[in-house]
Structure formats: C-alpha cells, structure tokens
Design a protein around this motif. Sequence first.
Motif, PDB file in Angstrom:
ATOM      1  N   ALA B   4      -4.656   8.893  -3.078  1.00 38.04           N
ATOM      2  CA  ALA B   4      -3.860   8.206  -2.051  1.00 38.04           C
ATOM      3  C   ALA B   4      -3.599   6.776  -2.504  1.00 38.04           C
ATOM      4  O   ALA B   4      -4.507   6.105  -2.996  1.00 38.04           O
ATOM      5  N   ILE B   5      -2.370   6.330  -2.358  1.00 40.97           N
ATOM      6  CA  ILE B   5      -2.002   4.974  -2.764  1.00 40.97           C
ATOM      7  C   ILE B   5      -1.228   4.317  -1.622  1.00 40.97           C
ATOM      8  O   ILE B   5      -0.303   4.927  -1.072  1.00 40.97           O
ATOM      9  N   THR B   6      -1.607   3.110  -1.246  1.00 40.86           N
ATOM     10  CA  THR B   6      -0.869   2.429  -0.175  1.00 40.86           C
ATOM     11  C   THR B   6       0.456   1.936  -0.740  1.00 40.86           C
ATOM     12  O   THR B   6       0.514   1.416  -1.854  1.00 40.86           O
ATOM     13  N   SER B   7       1.507   2.072   0.064  1.00 41.98           N
ATOM     14  CA  SER B   7       2.835   1.797  -0.463  1.00 41.98           C
ATOM     15  C   SER B   7       3.714   1.088   0.557  1.00 41.98           C
ATOM     16  O   SER B   7       3.573   1.274   1.760  1.00 41.98           O
ATOM     17  N   THR B   8       4.648   0.287   0.044  1.00 40.90           N
ATOM     18  CA  THR B   8       5.586  -0.385   0.940  1.00 40.90           C
ATOM     19  C   THR B   8       6.784   0.510   1.250  1.00 40.90           C
ATOM     20  O   THR B   8       7.558   0.229   2.148  1.00 40.90           O
ATOM     21  N   GLY B   9       6.963   1.589   0.463  1.00 41.98           N
ATOM     22  CA  GLY B   9       8.094   2.483   0.682  1.00 41.98           C
ATOM     23  C   GLY B   9       7.681   3.937   0.641  1.00 41.98           C
ATOM     24  O   GLY B   9       6.505   4.258   0.547  1.00 41.98           O
ATOM     25  N   LYS B  10       8.695   4.826   0.705  1.00 39.85           N
ATOM     26  CA  LYS B  10       8.400   6.241   0.868  1.00 39.85           C
ATOM     27  C   LYS B  10       8.484   7.073  -0.417  1.00 39.85           C
ATOM     28  O   LYS B  10       8.502   8.290  -0.356  1.00 39.85           O
ATOM     29  N   ASP B  13       8.594   5.082  -6.518  1.00 44.48           N
ATOM     30  CA  ASP B  13       9.052   3.841  -7.129  1.00 44.48           C
ATOM     31  C   ASP B  13       8.870   2.619  -6.229  1.00 44.48           C
ATOM     32  O   ASP B  13       9.225   1.500  -6.603  1.00 44.48           O
ATOM     33  N   ALA B  14       8.321   2.852  -5.062  1.00 42.40           N
ATOM     34  CA  ALA B  14       8.050   1.731  -4.163  1.00 42.40           C
ATOM     35  C   ALA B  14       6.857   0.927  -4.680  1.00 42.40           C
ATOM     36  O   ALA B  14       6.046   1.428  -5.461  1.00 42.40           O
ATOM     37  N   GLN B  15       6.799  -0.324  -4.225  1.00 43.15           N
ATOM     38  CA  GLN B  15       5.681  -1.188  -4.617  1.00 43.15           C
ATOM     39  C   GLN B  15       4.420  -0.801  -3.835  1.00 43.15           C
ATOM     40  O   GLN B  15       4.493  -0.371  -2.690  1.00 43.15           O
ATOM     41  N   VAL B  16       3.298  -1.004  -4.487  1.00 46.84           N
ATOM     42  CA  VAL B  16       2.014  -0.796  -3.814  1.00 46.84           C
ATOM     43  C   VAL B  16       1.877  -1.828  -2.689  1.00 46.84           C
ATOM     44  O   VAL B  16       2.223  -2.996  -2.868  1.00 46.84           O
ATOM     45  N   ASP B  17       1.440  -1.384  -1.523  1.00 47.89           N
ATOM     46  CA  ASP B  17       1.161  -2.318  -0.425  1.00 47.89           C
ATOM     47  C   ASP B  17      -0.291  -2.757  -0.579  1.00 47.89           C
ATOM     48  O   ASP B  17      -1.189  -1.922  -0.627  1.00 47.89           O
ATOM     49  N   ALA B  24       2.380  -0.124   5.097  1.00 49.84           N
ATOM     50  CA  ALA B  24       3.522   0.551   5.718  1.00 49.84           C
ATOM     51  C   ALA B  24       3.372   2.072   5.586  1.00 49.84           C
ATOM     52  O   ALA B  24       3.504   2.812   6.556  1.00 49.84           O
ATOM     53  N   TYR B  25       3.108   2.518   4.363  1.00 48.32           N
ATOM     54  CA  TYR B  25       2.951   3.953   4.099  1.00 48.32           C
ATOM     55  C   TYR B  25       1.732   4.186   3.225  1.00 48.32           C
ATOM     56  O   TYR B  25       1.281   3.282   2.518  1.00 48.32           O
ATOM     57  N   ILE B  26       1.260   5.405   3.266  1.00 44.52           N
ATOM     58  CA  ILE B  26       0.237   5.806   2.303  1.00 44.52           C
ATOM     59  C   ILE B  26       0.776   7.067   1.630  1.00 44.52           C
ATOM     60  O   ILE B  26       1.177   8.020   2.310  1.00 44.52           O
ATOM     61  N   ILE B  27       0.856   7.019   0.314  1.00 43.93           N
ATOM     62  CA  ILE B  27       1.409   8.163  -0.421  1.00 43.93           C
ATOM     63  C   ILE B  27       0.267   8.929  -1.090  1.00 43.93           C
ATOM     64  O   ILE B  27      -0.572   8.336  -1.779  1.00 43.93           O
ATOM     65  N   VAL B  28       0.228  10.219  -0.810  1.00 46.32           N
ATOM     66  CA  VAL B  28      -0.811  11.053  -1.411  1.00 46.32           C
ATOM     67  C   VAL B  28      -0.159  11.840  -2.548  1.00 46.32           C
ATOM     68  O   VAL B  28       0.732  12.653  -2.321  1.00 46.32           O
ATOM     69  N   GLU B  37       3.098  13.415  -0.833  1.00 52.80           N
ATOM     70  CA  GLU B  37       3.252  13.543   0.606  1.00 52.80           C
ATOM     71  C   GLU B  37       3.143  12.123   1.155  1.00 52.80           C
ATOM     72  O   GLU B  37       2.334  11.335   0.671  1.00 52.80           O
ATOM     73  N   VAL B  38       3.975  11.795   2.166  1.00 57.26           N
ATOM     74  CA  VAL B  38       3.975  10.432   2.693  1.00 57.26           C
ATOM     75  C   VAL B  38       3.304  10.384   4.074  1.00 57.26           C
ATOM     76  O   VAL B  38       3.676  11.148   4.967  1.00 57.26           O
ATOM     77  N   ILE B  39       2.328   9.508   4.223  1.00 59.99           N
ATOM     78  CA  ILE B  39       1.758   9.265   5.555  1.00 59.99           C
ATOM     79  C   ILE B  39       2.443   8.014   6.108  1.00 59.99           C
ATOM     80  O   ILE B  39       2.396   6.955   5.481  1.00 59.99           O
ATOM     81  N   ASP B  40       3.118   8.173   7.231  1.00 60.80           N
ATOM     82  CA  ASP B  40       3.752   7.003   7.859  1.00 60.80           C
ATOM     83  C   ASP B  40       2.677   6.274   8.649  1.00 60.80           C
ATOM     84  O   ASP B  40       2.162   6.777   9.638  1.00 60.80           O
ATOM     85  N   ASN B  41       2.362   5.086   8.195  1.00 61.21           N
ATOM     86  CA  ASN B  41       1.260   4.340   8.798  1.00 61.21           C
ATOM     87  C   ASN B  41       1.773   3.302   9.789  1.00 61.21           C
ATOM     88  O   ASN B  41       1.029   2.441  10.234  1.00 61.21           O
ATOM     89  N   SER B  42       3.083   3.370  10.133  1.00 66.17           N
ATOM     90  CA  SER B  42       3.675   2.260  10.894  1.00 66.17           C
ATOM     91  C   SER B  42       3.086   2.110  12.294  1.00 66.17           C
ATOM     92  O   SER B  42       2.925   1.006  12.787  1.00 66.17           O
ATOM     93  N   GLU B  43       2.743   3.241  12.903  1.00 62.86           N
ATOM     94  CA  GLU B  43       2.163   3.148  14.238  1.00 62.86           C
ATOM     95  C   GLU B  43       0.822   2.428  14.158  1.00 62.86           C
ATOM     96  O   GLU B  43       0.501   1.556  14.932  1.00 62.86           O
ATOM     97  N   ASN B  44       0.079   2.835  13.165  1.00 62.06           N
ATOM     98  CA  ASN B  44      -1.237   2.281  12.925  1.00 62.06           C
ATOM     99  C   ASN B  44      -1.188   0.801  12.566  1.00 62.06           C
ATOM    100  O   ASN B  44      -2.067   0.026  12.908  1.00 62.06           O
ATOM    101  N   LYS B  45      -0.105   0.438  11.885  1.00 58.94           N
ATOM    102  CA  LYS B  45       0.073  -0.924  11.407  1.00 58.94           C
ATOM    103  C   LYS B  45      -0.072  -1.950  12.543  1.00 58.94           C
ATOM    104  O   LYS B  45      -0.554  -3.055  12.350  1.00 58.94           O
ATOM    105  N   ASN B  46       0.368  -1.547  13.725  1.00 55.42           N
ATOM    106  CA  ASN B  46       0.313  -2.478  14.850  1.00 55.42           C
ATOM    107  C   ASN B  46      -0.878  -2.213  15.762  1.00 55.42           C
ATOM    108  O   ASN B  46      -0.962  -2.762  16.850  1.00 55.42           O
ATOM    109  N   ALA B  47      -1.771  -1.369  15.310  1.00 50.68           N
ATOM    110  CA  ALA B  47      -2.916  -1.019  16.154  1.00 50.68           C
ATOM    111  C   ALA B  47      -3.717  -2.262  16.504  1.00 50.68           C
ATOM    112  O   ALA B  47      -3.811  -3.204  15.719  1.00 50.68           O
TER     113      ALA B  47
END
Lengths: 286, 119
Positions: B4-10, B13-17, B24-28, B37-47
């Motif tokens: 799993a790698i944290t990412s700014t995009g989906k 080729d996106a940059q690592v977050d 923003a996203y976590i890419i597995v 596979e992309v985990i959309d972490n945006s909801e969590n981002k504002n937790a």
Amino acid sequence: MIISIASGKGGTGKTTVATNLCASLDADLMLLDCDVEEPNAHLFLNPNITEEKKVNAPVPKVDLSLCTRCKKCMEICRYGAIAVAGKAVVTFPELCHSCGGCMVVCPEKAITETDRFIGTVETGSLGLPEGASFGQGLLDIGQVMAPPVIKQVRQLEGQKKLTIIDAPPGTSCPVIAAMKGTDFVLLVTEPTPFGLHDLTLAVEAVKLLDIPCGLVINRAGLGNDGVNNYAQKENIPILLEIPFDKRIASAYSKGELLVRALPEYKEIFKGLYTSIEALVNRKGAA
Amino acid sequence: MKIAITSTGKDLDAQVDPRFGRAAYIIVVDTDTLDFEVIDNSENKNAFKGAGITAASAVCDKGAQVLITGFCGPNAFKTLDSAGVKVANDATGTVRSTVEDYKAGKFTFSDSANAEGHW
Ligand code: SF4
Ligand code: SF4
C-alpha cells in the motif's frame, strides 16, 4: 452551598481566590481542588492528607474467539480508540472515553470492560479554618481523561455546609465537569484582552449550565477596562477587584496565603463570600 | 505481493502523499503484475479523530503486507503492526517509482512510528 471557582485560562489567580476565600471563612467548609492536571491549592493550604483512593475508568477488552471482525465497534467509536486490523482488534486505552458504545453495539458480545488506572483522589484536613476538610484529584501522568477523576473528587461534596471547588482552567469538558450542578460560579479574570477573550468563553459555558455567576478581577489596574465594560453589558456583577500589588505576587511565589501576608484581605474575602451568598439566595427566591 | 502506498492521485504516476491518515488516496499495488486498487481516503481525510487508525484498518482489509508513506503516526503504526503489516517511511516521488524502489530493496522498515500523535 457549592461554589466553583473558574477562569477561562490558567494563571489568572483562580487558586489564589479559592485558597484565600477558604482560609478567610469560619464556616463549616471543604475545599476540593478539581484542577486535576495540576492541582496546586495544597501548596498554599498544606493539608494533612489522610486517605488516598484510586480512580479507574473502564476500557474495552475484546475476546477474539468470539469476534467476527464486523467493525461495528470501530464505526461507533468517536475517538478512534478501537480498530479492527486484519485478524487483530486493537484498542487505544489512552484515547478511550469509557462511553461503553462499543460494548453496546458488539453483536457477538465479544467486548467486556477492564479497568484502567487514570488517577487518584486524596482527602484530608485543613488547619485553616479549623476543622475544614480538603480533597484533590490527580490525573495520572500521560492520561487525558480528566472528567472521571473530577467526578470522583466531587463525590466528597455535601459533607460540609460549604464546598469550594477550584475548577481547572479553560472551557472544555473538565471545566464543565467541575462547574455542573454548583450553586454559583466565581469567574476570575485579568483586565487584559486575552483575559477578556477567555472570560467570554467561560461566561458562555456558565450560561449554558444556567448557574449564577460573578466576577473577580485580578491584577486590576494593569490592563484596560474592556473586562469591566463587558461585565456591565452582560450584567455580571463584579464582586471583587484585587489590585496589582508586588506584595501579592511575592506571597504567591513563596506559596504563602495572601491573607497571611496581607491580613486586611481576610475581611475582603469574607465580604466576597457575603456577596455570593446574597446572589445565591436571590436566585433561590426568584 | 501487495503493498500500500499513500498517493495524491488515483494512478501509479501520481505523487506519493507524505501523510498517512490524511492522505488523499491509498493505492494498493501488486508488485508482480502492477495491478492496483485505489482506496479513496477523502472522507477519512477530514475525520475528527482517529484518521490514521481508520486508514490503517482499510489497508489491512485490502490484504497489503507493507505500507509505504511519508510519516506514519504512533496509533496507525500500532494498528498496522498488530495486523503484521510492515511500515516504511520517508517515501518520495511517484507511486510507480516507489514500487520500483521497494522492489530494489531501498526501504527499511521501521520498528516504531516516526510522527508524533496529534492528540
Ligand atoms: S468505550 Fe467508547 S470511547 Fe472507549 S473504545 Fe468503546 S466506543 Fe470508543
Ligand atoms: S463489534 Fe464485536 S464482533 Fe464486531 S469487530 Fe468489534 S469486537 Fe468484533
């Protein structure tokens, strides 16, 4: 009667007011230091501590053989204190608010309570006034859950005719826990813009709890009259102004009571108590 | 194996977050096939609280055995560690280059969290 003494921020002289009020009265009283993160009234009152009691808070414990990893516990916890991680269920006791939510929602009844030590309550007696008693809470180092410790300290209330509570600074849960259900809140502030800002927050909290309150302005003469104007606008009586005085600061730094260093203050604090009594009775009659 | 790698995009080729819980996203990514596979972490981002713990739980769910990010806080680390997920910090560049770096053995796995908690 129960009087809580609070201030929007630390360092305004809240403890000075609490301890000196206590030492000036001949009443049948007790002082409870609920500033559990940093109780310091004892430095001025030198109580004789005779009893110590541990305070525990329940935290969840998961039986993994019953758990189906359904995540319901994790979803309900507002504090991120329990998490399902693969085959494991991790708990963070230091984040847990002991609300019991996870236990209630667990469909497998896999969660039970276990006790976590969070602090101590000490009780004892005071020499001044004679026969007065003393209680204080002390949150264990690294713990963040002050309210359960404060509630334990407040269990001592009612043993004397008058209870004086030294509340923690600020306006969050611990302060509410210390003020809730008291008959009067004495707010201590400084006549500075910072003092005023924190005072307005404290007043909001007191209004929510619907408790009569009054103001002590400490180090009066140092700042501006913003606090006085605010008090007038909000209709909060100013019960006492303690002028800025080097002798007071010096007594404080030595852990000496103001009424010992400057005995004329004894009558002043007695007068403060009389005003509070009158305000409480007026509210009772209304 | 999946990492799993944290990412700014989906995509790869996106940059690592650099953030974990608030990424923003976590890419597995499957390191052999580069399927991801992309985990959309945006909801969590504002937790309000526990973002790291929730993200950690999601990573465990996807069967990743390794997490690569910038900073992983203590609570998230404890969560991942309990599930046997290894954590590597200080990643930079794109998700794709991070996978390459990982395959080349450039990451060391930490024994503890490297970011202080926020509580
Ligand atoms: S008792 Fe409440 S705060 Fe503690 S883990 Fe359970 S749900 Fe969270
Ligand atoms: S709610 Fe109960 S069964 Fe579900 S994951 Fe939590 S402990 Fe396990």
